[in-house]
Design an enzyme around this catalytic site. Structure first.
Site, PDB file in Angstrom:
ATOM      1  N   GLU A   1       5.572  -1.473  -0.777  1.00  0.00           N
ATOM      2  CA  GLU A   1       4.906  -1.721   0.509  1.00  0.00           C
ATOM      3  C   GLU A   1       4.003  -2.955   0.427  1.00  0.00           C
ATOM      4  OE1 GLU A   1       1.826   1.053   1.667  1.00  0.00           O
ATOM      5  OE2 GLU A   1       2.215   0.675   3.794  1.00  0.00           O
TER       6      GLU A   1
ATOM      7  N   GLU B   1      -0.237   6.249  10.249  1.00  0.00           N
ATOM      8  CA  GLU B   1      -1.181   6.009   9.147  1.00  0.00           C
ATOM      9  C   GLU B   1      -2.346   5.186   9.693  1.00  0.00           C
ATOM     10  OE1 GLU B   1      -0.022   3.391   5.920  1.00  0.00           O
ATOM     11  OE2 GLU B   1      -0.805   4.820   4.452  1.00  0.00           O
TER      12      GLU B   1
HETATM   13  O1  LIG Z   1      -0.738   1.184   4.080  1.00  0.00           O
HETATM   14  C1  LIG Z   1      -1.315   1.754   3.163  1.00  0.00           C
HETATM   15  O2  LIG Z   1      -2.452   1.439   2.818  1.00  0.00           O
HETATM   16  C2  LIG Z   1      -0.610   2.922   2.520  1.00  0.00           C
HETATM   17  O3  LIG Z   1       0.661   3.068   3.036  1.00  0.00           O
HETATM   18  C3  LIG Z   1      -0.605   3.083   1.076  1.00  0.00           C
HETATM   19  O4  LIG Z   1       0.195   3.881   0.635  1.00  0.00           O
HETATM   20  C4  LIG Z   1      -1.414   2.339   0.111  1.00  0.00           C
HETATM   21  O5  LIG Z   1      -2.737   2.313   0.368  1.00  0.00           O
HETATM   22 MG   LIG Z   2       1.034   1.951   4.809  1.00  0.00          MG
END
Ligand SMILES: O=C(O)[C@@H](O)C(=O)CO
Ligand SMILES: [Mg+2]
Length: 253
Positions: free
Chosen positions: A138, A235
């Site tokens: 990510e 999120e």
């Molecule tokens: O976007 C984010 O912060 C989260 O998806 C993560 O897993 C890491 O902090």
């Molecule tokens: Mg995230």
């Protein structure tokens, strides 16, 4: 549209098992978390059975959080710890039936970091594949996580192509991508075959998705048109009790 509650942020003030129940009561279709390791896996597995919600994903440990670490897998010289964190995350995922493990890179830059990340991701993919688990990477934005190794989808795509592992995919977090690169709908279209999970929050304040500079009604409709049916990960940081921030769930569904 189906939605997953990210319990790293939503109901984060509750024990993980209670947070799963709260997400079920609120009408979410799934849950996901950040670092579940303080809760025994059998307790999480039990509450997932009780509520019928799947836990879509979890993260590898960050390392020494007090020292500001945010992942280990791109840190040269820390391979043993990084692989222990990967193995732990995969074992936890197996125990609770989770299909995605996000391997966190950490704060580091440079060619050695890239080689280290690729080698550790190779390990993760090899360990995860027989279990039917996908490894996610990510990109995080440089405002919230300055100096994080993985910052753009362009960089993530190159890593995925270079490693060539069938179970390595991109976690496309609309919040981070909008801040760093923009062009969300075109980028989603192009990257779709490489995406393993999609998350969202308003931009720039990381709140509920019914505010801010991104029109999520449009983005979600586009994602549906692309044929994506998996739950999208909410999120965001609720401003106040999570229940008071859920109007969007009815309107954007
Ligand atoms: O976007 C984010 O912060 C989260 O998806 C993560 O897993 C890491 O902090
Ligand atoms: Mg995230």
């Amino acid at each position: 549209m189906r939605f997953s509650a990210n319990l790293g942020f939503l109901w984060a003030d509750r024990p993980l098992t209670d947070a799963v129940r709260a997400a079920a009561t609120a009408g979410f279709d799934a849950v996901e978390c950040h670092w579940p390791y303080d809760t025994p896996a059998q307790d999480v597995a039990a509450v997932l059975r009780e509520t019928g919600l799947p836990m879509l994903g979890l993260n590898t440990r960050r390392g020494n959080v007090a020292a500001g670490e945010n992942g280990l897998s791109a840190l040269p010289g820390r391979e043993d710890e990084a692989r222990a964190a990967i193995d732990e995350a995969i074992a936890y995922a197996i125990a609770i039936g989770t299909r995605n493990v996000h391997v966190m890179a950490g704060f580091v830059q440079g060619e050695h970091a890239q080689d280290t990340f690729l080698a550790n991701l190779g390990h993760a993919c090899r360990q995860a594949r027989p279990e039917g688990i996908t490894i996610l990477i990510e990109p995080l934005n440089d405002y919230d996580a300055p100096g994080y190794f993985l910052q753009t989808t362009t960089q993530a795509e190159a890593l995925i192509d270079q490693l060539g592992a069938p179970n390595l995919r991109l976690m496309f977090d609309c919040y981070h991508v909008q801040l760093m690169e923009g062009n969300l709908t075109r980028r989603l279209t192009r990257l779709l075959p490489k995406i393993g999970h999609i998350q969202f929050a308003s931009v720039p304040d990381r709140g509920a998705p019914d505010r801010g500079e991104v029109n999520f009604a449009h983005v979600f409709a586009h994602i549906a048109e692309l044929g994506w049916t998996a739950p999208l990960g909410a999120e965001y940081r609720p401003q106040g009790p999570t229940e008071t921030t859920l109007d969007w769930l009815a309107t954007l569904r």
